[in-house]
Design an enzyme around this catalytic site. Structure first.
Site, PDB file in Angstrom:
ATOM      1  N   LYS A  62       0.844  -1.208   0.000  1.00 26.59           N
ATOM      2  CA  LYS A  62       0.000   0.000   0.000  1.00 26.59           C
ATOM      3  C   LYS A  62       0.878   1.257   0.000  1.00 26.59           C
ATOM      4  O   LYS A  62       1.990   1.206  -0.530  1.00 26.59           O
ATOM      5  CB  LYS A  62      -1.001  -0.038   1.168  1.00 26.59           C
ATOM      6  CG  LYS A  62      -1.812  -1.343   1.172  1.00 26.59           C
ATOM      7  CD  LYS A  62      -2.979  -1.324   2.120  1.00 26.59           C
ATOM      8  CE  LYS A  62      -3.723  -2.654   2.049  1.00 26.59           C
ATOM      9  NZ  LYS A  62      -4.913  -2.668   2.903  1.00 26.59           N
ATOM     10  N   HIS A 120      -8.533  -3.463  -6.164  1.00 26.22           N
ATOM     11  CA  HIS A 120      -8.512  -3.431  -4.696  1.00 26.22           C
ATOM     12  C   HIS A 120      -9.615  -2.508  -4.196  1.00 26.22           C
ATOM     13  O   HIS A 120      -9.899  -1.472  -4.799  1.00 26.22           O
ATOM     14  CB  HIS A 120      -7.147  -2.947  -4.194  1.00 26.22           C
ATOM     15  CG  HIS A 120      -6.942  -3.227  -2.733  1.00 26.22           C
ATOM     16  ND1 HIS A 120      -7.521  -2.445  -1.758  1.00 26.22           N
ATOM     17  CD2 HIS A 120      -6.274  -4.213  -2.087  1.00 26.22           C
ATOM     18  CE1 HIS A 120      -7.197  -2.947  -0.567  1.00 26.22           C
ATOM     19  NE2 HIS A 120      -6.451  -4.016  -0.741  1.00 26.22           N
ATOM     20  N   GLU A 167      -9.746  -0.409  -1.934  1.00 24.98           N
ATOM     21  CA  GLU A 167      -9.347   0.979  -1.669  1.00 24.98           C
ATOM     22  C   GLU A 167      -9.343   1.793  -2.967  1.00 24.98           C
ATOM     23  O   GLU A 167      -9.678   2.977  -2.960  1.00 24.98           O
ATOM     24  CB  GLU A 167      -7.963   0.998  -0.994  1.00 24.98           C
ATOM     25  CG  GLU A 167      -8.046   0.494   0.441  1.00 24.98           C
ATOM     26  CD  GLU A 167      -6.755  -0.087   1.002  1.00 24.98           C
ATOM     27  OE1 GLU A 167      -6.800  -0.601   2.128  1.00 24.98           O
ATOM     28  OE2 GLU A 167      -5.714  -0.055   0.310  1.00 24.98           O
TER      29      GLU A 167
END
Length: 253
Positions: free
Chosen positions: A11, A96, A98
Site C-alpha cells: 500500500k 482493490h 481501496e
C-alpha cells in the site's frame, strides 16, 4: 495442481530506502529457507525498479499495486502497464477495494486496466469483496459475482490463465476483524463455483483464489488449511519480514 500464493501489498507505506531494505531482507530470508508456495511483493510504483534489483524472482516475484487504464499519452501522474512491466515486475493488483472506494474505479475502468495488464504480459491479482452493509444484507454473493462479471468474466480461457483472484471482505481489511475461516472458505468455494459456471470445472480447479483481510501468522494456518483457500493477499503483516515469513511458513504446517 493450482498454485499456492502469498502476496504482500505494501500500500502507501515505506519510503524508497525502507522498501529496498525490506525487499532485500525478505529475499535473503527466503533464499536461505525456501518457501513451498509462490511469494510476491507488490510495492508502490517508485519502488519497483530498485526492488527488482534486490529480488531473485525465482524466489520472490514482484508486482505493482495498480496500473493505468490507458496505453500511454497525456495522462499526468499515471503509470502504464508497459511501464510496470519494464521495471521487471511480473504482477499487478487490480480492483482493490481501496481503489474502488477512494478513487472511484468502476467495473468498466477495471476491465480496461485488466486488458492493458494482459497486453503487457502481467499476471493479475484481481480483488473482489463486499462491504459490511452488503454482508449484513446477505448480498455478498451477488456483489462479488457482479464485480467479476463486470471486469474479468469477458476474458478468454487462455487469458484467464493469467488471473489470480483475491477475495477481500472490505469489513475485514485493516480493521483487525477477520472473516472466520468458515466464512472465508464459504465465499471462496462460491467464487470457484461461478468461475466453473463461466469457464468449466477444470479451469476453476486451476484458478488460485486468495483470501485478503487481516490475515496474519496466527490465523494463516487455519485459513490455509481450507480446501478452497490458496493463499493470502497480505497488507499490514507484509511490512515486516518476520511477520510476512510467518504467514508464508503457514504452508509448511
Amino acid at each position: 495442481m493450482r498454485k499456492k500464493i502469498v502476496a504482500g501489498n505494501w500500500k502507501m507505506n515505506l519510503n524508497l530506502q525502507e522498501g529496498v531494505a525490506l525487499a532485500k531482507e525478505i529475499n535473503d530470508m527466503l533464499a536461505t529457507d525456501k518457501p513451498n508456495c509462490d511469494v510476491v511483493v507488490c510495492t508502490p510504483f517508485i519502488h519497483l525498479a530498485k526492488v527488482a534489483d534486490e529480488l531473485d524472482q525465482s524466489v520472490v516475484g514482484l508486482g505493482a499495486e495498480n496500473c493505468a487504464d490507458k496505453e500511454k499519452g497525456a495522462y499526468t501522474g499515471e503509470v502504464s502497464a508497459a511501464m510496470v512491466k519494464s521495471t521487471g515486475a511480473q504482477y499487478v493488483i487490480l480492483g482493490h477495494s481501496e481503489r474502488r472506494q477512494y478513487y472511484g474505479e468502476t467495473a468498466e475502468i477495471l476491465k480496461e486496466k485488466v486488458q492493458m495488464a494482459l497486453a503487457n504480459g502481467l499476471k493479475i491479482i484481481f480483488c473482489c469483496g463486499e462491504t459490511l452493509e452488503e454482508r449484513e444484507a446477505n448480498k455478498q454473493n451477488e456483489v462479488v459475482k457482479a464485480e467479476l462479471e463486470g471486469s474479468v468474466f469477458n476474458l478468454s480461457e487462455d487469458e484467464w490463465k493469467n488471473i489470480i483472484l483475491a477475495y477481500e471482505p472490505i469489513w475485514a481489511i485493516g480493521t483487525g476483524k477477520t472473516a472466520t475461516s468458515d466464512q472465508a472458505e464459504e465465499m471462496l468455494a462460491y467464487i470457484r463455483s461461478i468461475v466453473a459456471e463461466k469457464y468449466g470445472k477444470d479451469v476453476a480447479e486451476e484458478t488460485s483464489i486468495l483470501y485478503g483481510g487481516s490475515c496474519k501468522a496466527s490465523n494463516a494456518p487455519e485459513l490455509f488449511a481450507k480446501p478452497n483457500i490458496d493463499g493470502g493477499l497480505i497488507g499490514g503483516a507484509s511490512l515486516k519480514a518476520a511477520d510476512f515469513k510467518g504467514i508464508i511458513d503457514a504452508w509448511k504446517k
